[in-house]
Design a protein around this motif. Structure first.
Motif, PDB file in Angstrom:
ATOM      1  N   MET A  20       0.865  -1.172   0.000  1.00 61.70           N
ATOM      2  CA  MET A  20       0.000   0.000   0.000  1.00 61.70           C
ATOM      3  C   MET A  20       0.911   1.234   0.000  1.00 61.70           C
ATOM      4  N   PRO A  21       1.128   1.867  -1.149  1.00 63.55           N
ATOM      5  CA  PRO A  21       2.095   2.966  -1.230  1.00 63.55           C
ATOM      6  C   PRO A  21       1.580   4.242  -0.567  1.00 63.55           C
ATOM      7  N   ARG A  22       2.404   4.805   0.304  1.00 63.03           N
ATOM      8  CA  ARG A  22       2.033   6.038   1.004  1.00 63.03           C
ATOM      9  C   ARG A  22       1.690   7.152   0.025  1.00 63.03           C
ATOM     10  N   ALA A  23       2.509   7.337  -1.012  1.00 61.40           N
ATOM     11  CA  ALA A  23       2.311   8.469  -1.915  1.00 61.40           C
ATOM     12  C   ALA A  23       0.939   8.430  -2.571  1.00 61.40           C
ATOM     13  N   LEU A  24       0.502   7.254  -3.008  1.00 57.33           N
ATOM     14  CA  LEU A  24      -0.791   7.149  -3.674  1.00 57.33           C
ATOM     15  C   LEU A  24      -1.937   7.403  -2.704  1.00 57.33           C
ATOM     16  N   LYS A 120      -2.297   1.364   7.680  1.00 54.14           N
ATOM     17  CA  LYS A 120      -1.171   0.429   7.758  1.00 54.14           C
ATOM     18  C   LYS A 120      -1.233  -0.384   9.041  1.00 54.14           C
ATOM     19  N   ARG A 121      -1.638   0.253  10.130  1.00 56.07           N
ATOM     20  CA  ARG A 121      -1.783  -0.490  11.393  1.00 56.07           C
ATOM     21  C   ARG A 121      -2.864  -1.564  11.259  1.00 56.07           C
ATOM     22  N   GLU A 122      -3.939  -1.239  10.561  1.00 51.61           N
ATOM     23  CA  GLU A 122      -4.986  -2.235  10.322  1.00 51.61           C
ATOM     24  C   GLU A 122      -4.443  -3.424   9.537  1.00 51.61           C
ATOM     25  N   ASP A 123      -3.635  -3.140   8.520  1.00 54.55           N
ATOM     26  CA  ASP A 123      -3.080  -4.219   7.709  1.00 54.55           C
ATOM     27  C   ASP A 123      -2.110  -5.075   8.518  1.00 54.55           C
ATOM     28  N   PRO A 165      -6.886   1.569  -0.158  1.00 56.88           N
ATOM     29  CA  PRO A 165      -8.086   1.482   0.683  1.00 56.88           C
ATOM     30  C   PRO A 165      -9.218   2.330   0.103  1.00 56.88           C
ATOM     31  N   VAL A 166      -9.789   1.850  -0.997  1.00 54.48           N
ATOM     32  CA  VAL A 166     -10.874   2.561  -1.666  1.00 54.48           C
ATOM     33  C   VAL A 166     -12.112   1.677  -1.703  1.00 54.48           C
ATOM     34  N   THR A 167     -13.243   2.279  -2.015  1.00 55.54           N
ATOM     35  CA  THR A 167     -14.514   1.564  -1.937  1.00 55.54           C
ATOM     36  C   THR A 167     -14.683   0.566  -3.080  1.00 55.54           C
TER      37      THR A 167
END
Length: 205
Positions: A20-24, A120-123, A165-167
């Motif tokens: 999961m890239p931070r920038a995106l 990220k903590r959730e992952d 993390p999108v719908t």
């Protein structure tokens, strides 16, 4: 970050990176929190959990900022040789970004980072509980199928799978070697297989 790959007698044959890239995620958070109206082929759906509008960002959500967001987003999707994943959040030097977008990033970055860190903590918690994205083993299975059909090792490739993390069950091939998928799709084995199979076959064949 999850890595899967194959080896030959001469070294690595292929690699798939799932992350999961931070920038995106930060770019999408700024879009949603500011209410930017952007039009671009690979812009994902709204973030999930949903992000409330931020009054301070809405004030900076100019048409110029929305127009600048689109090329910024496409720049983040580019896979440059000097980066192992997506490029950094802002180019170097920072002033290269249009002034309205710079103002938006400067105001909204702390909240966007906090939101990203929570995901990220959730992952990490899910990983501790043994829950892994279906995309990780699926790539290896597809490569094995291709190798059996061809009677040889897969062609070398380096695939980046960006989980966002999108719908909804959403996914797109952003570049030949870069795929975007939602969290929900990443967890749905049949759905992620349908998206990844033609991509992996193209790269490995």
């Amino acid at each position: 970050m999850n890595l899967v790959g194959g080896l030959t007698g001469r070294g690595p044959s292929w690699r798939a990176t799932v992350d999961m890239p931070r920038a995106l995620v930060v770019a999408l958070h700024l879009r949603d929190a500011a209410g930017l109206q952007v039009r671009t082929e690979h812009a994902p759906p709204p973030l999930e959990p949903s992000v409330d509008l931020d009054g301070a960002l809405v004030q900076r959500a100019t048409q110029a900022a929305a127009e600048a967001w689109v090329p910024w987003w496409h720049g983040l999707l580019a896979r440059n040789p000097e980066f192992s994943g997506v490029p950094p959040l802002v180019p170097d030097p920072f002033p290269e970004l249009p002034v309205d977008l710079r103002a938006l990033i400067g105001t909204g970055l702390p909240a966007a980072d906090a939101w990203f860190n929570a995901r990220k903590r959730e992952d990490l918690q899910a990983l501790r509980q043994g829950v892994r994205p279906a995309a990780t083993p699926r790539v290896g299975l597809i490569v094995n199928e291709v190798e059996q059909e061809l009677g040889r090792a897969a062609a070398p490739f380096d695939l980046l799978i960006s989980i966002l993390p999108v719908t909804g069950l959403w996914g797109r091939r952003a570049r030949r070697d870069h795929v975007l998928i939602s969290r929900s799709l990443a967890a749905y084995e049949d759905g992620v297989a349908a998206l990844l199979e033609p991509v992996v076959r193209d790269l490995a064949g």
